[in-house]
Write a protein that holds these residues in place. Structure first.
Motif, PDB file in Angstrom:
ATOM      1  N   LEU A  19       0.921  -1.209  -0.220  1.00 25.10           N
ATOM      2  CA  LEU A  19      -0.091  -0.090  -0.072  1.00 25.10           C
ATOM      3  C   LEU A  19       1.080   1.301   0.247  1.00 25.10           C
ATOM      4  CD1 LEU A  19      -3.304   0.392   0.621  1.00 25.10           C
ATOM      5  CD2 LEU A  19      -2.982   0.816   2.854  1.00 25.10           C
ATOM      6  N   GLY A  20       1.510   1.319   0.768  1.00 21.41           N
ATOM      7  CA  GLY A  20       2.964   2.359   0.630  1.00 21.41           C
ATOM      8  C   GLY A  20       3.566   2.522  -0.352  1.00 21.41           C
ATOM      9  N   TYR A  21       3.938   1.668  -1.232  1.00 18.53           N
ATOM     10  CA  TYR A  21       4.902   1.882  -2.647  1.00 18.53           C
ATOM     11  C   TYR A  21       3.483   2.409  -3.521  1.00 18.53           C
ATOM     12  CZ  TYR A  21       7.909   0.451  -6.397  1.00 18.53           C
ATOM     13  OH  TYR A  21       8.307   0.482  -7.748  1.00 18.53           O
ATOM     14  N   ALA A  22       2.344   1.650  -3.373  1.00 19.06           N
ATOM     15  CA  ALA A  22       1.075   1.499  -4.455  1.00 19.06           C
ATOM     16  C   ALA A  22       1.191   3.323  -3.975  1.00 19.06           C
ATOM     17  CB  ALA A  22      -0.169   1.700  -4.229  1.00 19.06           C
ATOM     18  N   TYR A  23       0.869   4.256  -2.660  1.00 18.46           N
ATOM     19  CA  TYR A  23       0.804   5.477  -2.554  1.00 18.46           C
ATOM     20  C   TYR A  23       1.778   6.663  -3.499  1.00 18.46           C
ATOM     21  CZ  TYR A  23      -3.979   5.549  -0.584  1.00 18.46           C
ATOM     22  OH  TYR A  23      -5.230   5.559   0.006  1.00 18.46           O
ATOM     23  N   GLN A  31      -1.985   9.177  -5.716  1.00 21.27           N
ATOM     24  CA  GLN A  31      -0.047   9.431  -5.627  1.00 21.27           C
ATOM     25  C   GLN A  31      -0.114  10.049  -4.343  1.00 21.27           C
ATOM     26  OE1 GLN A  31       2.502  10.894  -8.984  1.00 21.27           O
ATOM     27  NE2 GLN A  31       4.222   9.689  -7.619  1.00 21.27           N
ATOM     28  N   ASN A  32       0.497  10.046  -3.069  1.00 18.75           N
ATOM     29  CA  ASN A  32       0.926  10.635  -1.792  1.00 18.75           C
ATOM     30  C   ASN A  32       1.682   9.987  -0.906  1.00 18.75           C
ATOM     31  OD1 ASN A  32      -0.219  11.425   0.512  1.00 18.75           O
ATOM     32  ND2 ASN A  32      -2.037  12.049   0.155  1.00 18.75           N
ATOM     33  N   GLU A  33       2.753  10.875  -0.929  1.00 15.63           N
ATOM     34  CA  GLU A  33       3.746  10.255  -0.613  1.00 15.63           C
ATOM     35  C   GLU A  33       3.877  10.333   0.874  1.00 15.63           C
ATOM     36  OE1 GLU A  33       9.010  11.759  -0.887  1.00 15.63           O
ATOM     37  OE2 GLU A  33       7.749  11.671  -2.873  1.00 15.63           O
ATOM     38  N   THR A  34       3.079  11.076   1.366  1.00 15.68           N
ATOM     39  CA  THR A  34       3.039  11.412   2.763  1.00 15.68           C
ATOM     40  C   THR A  34       2.304  10.415   2.912  1.00 15.68           C
ATOM     41  OG1 THR A  34       3.343  13.732   2.787  1.00 15.68           O
ATOM     42  CG2 THR A  34       2.340  12.766   5.186  1.00 15.68           C
ATOM     43  N   VAL A  35       1.015   9.895   2.880  1.00 11.50           N
ATOM     44  CA  VAL A  35       0.436   8.608   2.872  1.00 11.50           C
ATOM     45  C   VAL A  35       1.613   7.016   2.638  1.00 11.50           C
ATOM     46  CG1 VAL A  35      -1.231   7.468   2.492  1.00 11.50           C
ATOM     47  CG2 VAL A  35      -1.494   9.890   2.490  1.00 11.50           C
ATOM     48  N   SER A  51      10.898  -2.324   2.910  1.00  5.17           N
ATOM     49  CA  SER A  51      10.140  -0.611   3.758  1.00  5.17           C
ATOM     50  C   SER A  51      11.144  -0.204   4.039  1.00  5.17           C
ATOM     51  CB  SER A  51       8.813  -1.196   4.160  1.00  5.17           C
ATOM     52  OG  SER A  51       8.127  -1.679   4.004  1.00  5.17           O
ATOM     53  N   ARG A  52      12.408  -0.760   5.149  1.00  3.79           N
ATOM     54  CA  ARG A  52      13.577   0.042   5.172  1.00  3.79           C
ATOM     55  C   ARG A  52      13.710   0.379   3.636  1.00  3.79           C
ATOM     56  NH1 ARG A  52      15.665   0.321   9.685  1.00  3.79           N
ATOM     57  NH2 ARG A  52      14.576  -1.606  10.055  1.00  3.79           N
ATOM     58  N   LEU A  53      14.032   0.011   2.707  1.00  2.00           N
ATOM     59  CA  LEU A  53      15.096   0.087   1.682  1.00  2.00           C
ATOM     60  C   LEU A  53      14.444   1.330   0.658  1.00  2.00           C
ATOM     61  CD1 LEU A  53      17.291  -0.887  -0.553  1.00  2.00           C
ATOM     62  CD2 LEU A  53      16.027  -2.367  -1.351  1.00  2.00           C
ATOM     63  N   VAL A  54      12.798   0.806   0.304  1.00  2.00           N
ATOM     64  CA  VAL A  54      12.196   2.004  -0.684  1.00  2.00           C
ATOM     65  C   VAL A  54      12.390   3.592   0.444  1.00  2.00           C
ATOM     66  CG1 VAL A  54      10.008   2.729  -0.941  1.00  2.00           C
ATOM     67  CG2 VAL A  54      10.834   0.118  -1.518  1.00  2.00           C
ATOM     68  N   ILE A  55      11.861   3.676   1.699  1.00  2.00           N
ATOM     69  CA  ILE A  55      12.539   4.778   3.079  1.00  2.00           C
ATOM     70  C   ILE A  55      13.556   5.410   2.631  1.00  2.00           C
ATOM     71  CG2 ILE A  55      12.745   5.614   5.088  1.00  2.00           C
ATOM     72  CD1 ILE A  55      10.000   4.272   5.704  1.00  2.00           C
ATOM     73  N   GLN A  56      15.147   4.197   2.931  1.00  2.00           N
ATOM     74  CA  GLN A  56      16.078   4.813   2.279  1.00  2.00           C
ATOM     75  C   GLN A  56      16.500   5.700   0.835  1.00  2.00           C
ATOM     76  OE1 GLN A  56      18.581   1.518   3.513  1.00  2.00           O
ATOM     77  NE2 GLN A  56      18.178   1.969   5.730  1.00  2.00           N
ATOM     78  N   LEU A  58      14.048   6.884  -1.289  1.00  2.00           N
ATOM     79  CA  LEU A  58      13.492   8.270  -1.382  1.00  2.00           C
ATOM     80  C   LEU A  58      14.421   9.165  -0.240  1.00  2.00           C
ATOM     81  CD1 LEU A  58       9.700   7.096  -0.979  1.00  2.00           C
ATOM     82  CD2 LEU A  58      10.889   7.824  -2.522  1.00  2.00           C
ATOM     83  N   GLU A  59      14.416   8.765   0.888  1.00  2.00           N
ATOM     84  CA  GLU A  59      15.804   9.860   1.704  1.00  2.00           C
ATOM     85  C   GLU A  59      16.816  10.307   0.599  1.00  2.00           C
ATOM     86  OE1 GLU A  59      15.916   7.991   5.333  1.00  2.00           O
ATOM     87  OE2 GLU A  59      14.270   8.756   5.952  1.00  2.00           O
ATOM     88  N   ASN A  60      17.179   9.446   0.348  1.00  2.00           N
ATOM     89  CA  ASN A  60      18.648  10.159  -0.534  1.00  2.00           C
ATOM     90  C   ASN A  60      18.160  10.261  -1.267  1.00  2.00           C
ATOM     91  OD1 ASN A  60      20.897   9.399   1.132  1.00  2.00           O
ATOM     92  ND2 ASN A  60      20.242   7.074   0.376  1.00  2.00           N
ATOM     93  N   GLY A  61      17.094  11.083  -2.017  1.00  2.00           N
ATOM     94  CA  GLY A  61      16.548  11.594  -3.076  1.00  2.00           C
ATOM     95  C   GLY A  61      15.818  11.038  -4.442  1.00  2.00           C
ATOM     96  N   LEU A  62      16.378   9.191  -4.228  1.00  2.00           N
ATOM     97  CA  LEU A  62      16.231   9.128  -5.684  1.00  2.00           C
ATOM     98  C   LEU A  62      14.172   8.227  -5.989  1.00  2.00           C
ATOM     99  CD1 LEU A  62      19.068   6.543  -5.164  1.00  2.00           C
ATOM    100  CD2 LEU A  62      18.589   7.977  -6.462  1.00  2.00           C
TER     101      LEU A  62
END
Length: 64
Positions: A19-23, A31-35, A51-56, A58-62
């Protein structure tokens, strides 16, 4: 994606990840990056590695 929400709400980390990846990408939901990050963080809190990998990423601006 609405069929995943009850599972994500019930605390299933794989459902939270999907669900997080979908948002974040706007796949089947608005599309809602915050959600998306919130759902991913819920999964990370349960040691969900993807999930940890995806957050990392995003945090690196990719982008996904």
């Amino acid at each position: 994606m609405k069929h995943l929400e009850p599972h994500a709400d019930a605390g299933h980390p794989s459902a939270q990840y999907v669900l997080g990846y979908a948002y974040i990408g706007g796949y089947g939901v608005p599309q809602n990056e915050t959600v998306g990050k919130s759902w991913l963080q819920n999964a990370v809190d349960q040691s969900h590695k993807k999930s940890r990998l995806v957050i990392q990423i995003l945090e690196n601006g990719l982008r996904l």
